[in-house]
Design an enzyme around this catalytic site. Structure first.
Site, PDB file in Angstrom:
ATOM      1  N   SER A 188      18.415 -15.886  25.549  1.00 17.27           N
ATOM      2  CA  SER A 188      19.515 -15.779  26.518  1.00 17.27           C
ATOM      3  C   SER A 188      20.190 -17.119  26.819  1.00 17.27           C
ATOM      4  CB  SER A 188      19.012 -15.128  27.805  1.00 17.27           C
ATOM      5  OG  SER A 188      18.669 -13.801  27.538  1.00 17.27           O
ATOM      6  N   LEU A 201      15.278  -1.660  18.233  1.00 18.14           N
ATOM      7  CA  LEU A 201      15.636  -2.593  19.302  1.00 18.14           C
ATOM      8  C   LEU A 201      15.023  -3.971  19.089  1.00 18.14           C
ATOM      9  CD1 LEU A 201      16.851  -0.200  20.859  1.00 18.14           C
ATOM     10  CD2 LEU A 201      15.719  -1.030  22.900  1.00 18.14           C
ATOM     11  N   LYS A 215      12.255  -5.310  35.511  1.00 19.21           N
ATOM     12  CA  LYS A 215      13.487  -4.503  35.545  1.00 19.21           C
ATOM     13  C   LYS A 215      13.446  -3.400  36.606  1.00 19.21           C
ATOM     14  CE  LYS A 215      15.182  -5.250  30.871  1.00 19.21           C
ATOM     15  NZ  LYS A 215      15.568  -4.681  29.585  1.00 19.21           N
ATOM     16  N   GLY A 251       9.011   5.590  22.029  1.00 20.12           N
ATOM     17  CA  GLY A 251       8.661   4.768  23.186  1.00 20.12           C
ATOM     18  C   GLY A 251       9.272   5.333  24.445  1.00 20.12           C
ATOM     19  N   ALA A 252       8.642   5.012  25.585  1.00 15.66           N
ATOM     20  CA  ALA A 252       9.129   5.542  26.869  1.00 15.66           C
ATOM     21  C   ALA A 252       9.017   4.489  27.961  1.00 15.66           C
ATOM     22  CB  ALA A 252       8.324   6.795  27.230  1.00 15.66           C
ATOM     23  N   GLY A 261      10.678   0.587  29.582  1.00 18.51           N
ATOM     24  CA  GLY A 261      11.920   0.205  30.256  1.00 18.51           C
ATOM     25  C   GLY A 261      13.141   0.325  29.354  1.00 18.51           C
ATOM     26  N   ALA A 262      13.056  -0.161  28.118  1.00 21.30           N
ATOM     27  CA  ALA A 262      14.219  -0.132  27.222  1.00 21.30           C
ATOM     28  C   ALA A 262      14.562   1.309  26.845  1.00 21.30           C
ATOM     29  CB  ALA A 262      13.943  -0.961  25.976  1.00 21.30           C
ATOM     30  N   THR A 275      14.443  -9.280  32.967  1.00 20.70           N
ATOM     31  CA  THR A 275      13.775  -8.691  31.807  1.00 20.70           C
ATOM     32  C   THR A 275      12.321  -8.365  32.135  1.00 20.70           C
ATOM     33  OG1 THR A 275      13.440  -8.939  29.416  1.00 20.70           O
ATOM     34  CG2 THR A 275      13.157 -10.930  30.733  1.00 20.70           C
ATOM     35  N   ASP A 305      22.099  -2.904  29.515  1.00 18.26           N
ATOM     36  CA  ASP A 305      21.365  -2.511  28.295  1.00 18.26           C
ATOM     37  C   ASP A 305      21.950  -1.224  27.712  1.00 18.26           C
ATOM     38  OD1 ASP A 305      19.486  -4.548  28.077  1.00 18.26           O
ATOM     39  OD2 ASP A 305      18.015  -3.534  29.354  1.00 18.26           O
ATOM     40  N   TYR A 334      14.321  -7.413  17.368  1.00 19.06           N
ATOM     41  CA  TYR A 334      15.166  -8.278  16.518  1.00 19.06           C
ATOM     42  C   TYR A 334      14.419  -9.513  16.039  1.00 19.06           C
ATOM     43  CZ  TYR A 334      15.632 -10.080  21.216  1.00 19.06           C
ATOM     44  OH  TYR A 334      15.340 -10.514  22.472  1.00 19.06           O
TER      45      TYR A 334
END
Ligand code: NAP
Length: 306
Positions: free
Chosen positions: A17, A235, A71, A140-141, A143-144, A67, A107, A237
């Site tokens: 960031s 997601l 979150k 997945g379940a 935050g993202a 993050t 997001d 990277y």
């Protein structure tokens, strides 16, 4: 004016960031700093978080990103939520509005915008609302996944949430259902996943499996064939080429990693904080070009750990 922005999270040593925001500010000819606030998830961290949010309320910070792991926990310290953050139940961006701290979530739009960039056909698939909605599998379940599931359902996808802990997938579906309609939840190892696979047009990895240093890990169940005509969006990277993406390409599927989403969610946050258009290309060059390998402390603006 000299802007001051920052990121609340833990740990933050490898965050991109500061690099993204410094590059954008430079290109926009704005003066500013982007600080890393490493806030531990304990009582000390809670006190530090309250102190930093008080600084923002006093006008000494113009924007904060949030993050893992804050979150959701940060929401209790805020004065209000945007409709998107409220529906998702997670905040990744904090704005100051007439002395009030407002939690927002970039997001979800960041993911949607990048998905349309790398998989333009998704518009065509969801445009035909009279027929059956196209099916997306979200792995997945956490935050993202909340933001991704919300974004996909809003865009007209039928979403199946597959998590290794089915209770987590069911809870996410139950929490989001009032805002966005029917969602399905299954266990990653459930046989039903094979049936959904046959018609899936999109697979999104919203787990941390495959992320450095765990690069051999892959969230896709070992014996499950890949859907014949799905796009695979990871997601993760870091690394750029995850095990999931390698397997997808070996099966002839188009795919992309989450770097574009990272750039877009950061650009949207900076737009909200400054009210100005933000140059995505400059941000991309900062994390893909020769500067991309520099450690965070060597980028133009200083970073501060509290
Ligand atoms: P999180 O809240 O910790 O959730 C992680 C999820 O992944 C949980 O459901 C977890 O299940 C599951 N998981 C972890 N390892 C797994 C494995 N080996 N197999 C199957 N499931 C596994 O984290 P998050 O905030 O959702 O972030 C998830 C990933 O997305 C991270 O890698 C993060 O860096 C990335 N991300 C990228 C962007 C971007 O802009 N590109 C934005 C946000 C997040 P359990 O609860 O059972 O452990």
């Amino acid at each position: 004016m000299k802007y001051s922005f920052g990121l609340l999270g833990y740990p933050l040593a490898h965050s991109l960031s500061p690099r993204l925001h410094s590059a954008a500010l430079k290109e926009m000819h704005l003066k500013g700093e982007y600080h890393l606030y490493a806030i531990s998830p304990d009582a000390d961290g809670r006190r530090n978080m309250e102190r930093i949010l008080a600084e923002m309320r006093a006008g000494n910070l113009q924007g904060l990103n949030v993050t893992i792991p804050h979150k959701q926990t940060v929401m209790e310290f805020l004065d209000g939520l945007s409709p998107t953050a409220g529906a998702i139940g997670a905040v990744n961006t904090i704005l100051l509005d007439s002395g009030r701290l407002i939690g927002d979530n970039t997001d979800a739009p960041g993911f949607s915008t990048d998905l349309e960039r790398v998989f333009p056909k998704c518009r065509e698939l969801t445009a035909n609302r009279e027929g059956t909605s196209p099916l997306a599998l979200v792995l997945g379940a956490g935050g993202a996944a909340r933001a991704v599931v919300y974004a996909l359902a809003q865009a007209g996808w039928r979403v199946v949430i597959a998590a290794r802990r089915p209770a987590q997938a069911e809870q996410l579906a139950a929490e989001l259902n009032p805002a966005i309609g029917e969602l399905l939840a299954v266990a990653l190892e459930d046989r039903a996943l094979k049936d959904y696979c046959a018609s899936a047009r999109l697979i999104v990895n919203a787990t941390s499996a495959g992320m450095l240093p765990d690069v051999e890990s892959c969230p896709w169940p070992a014996r499950l064939p890949y859907p014949p005509s799905a796009f695979v969006y990871d997601l993760v990277y870091k690394p750029a080429q995850t095990t999931l993406l390698r397997q997808a390409r070996a099966n002839g599927l188009e795919s992309a990693n989450g770097l574009g989403m990272l750039i877009e969610q950061a650009a949207l946050a900076l737009e909200r904080w400054t009210g100005l258009p933000v140059p995505r290309q400059a941000m991309r060059r900062a994390v893909e070009g020769p500067n991309a390998s520099l450690p965070a402390q060597d980028i133009p603006n200083p970073t501060i750990n509290t």
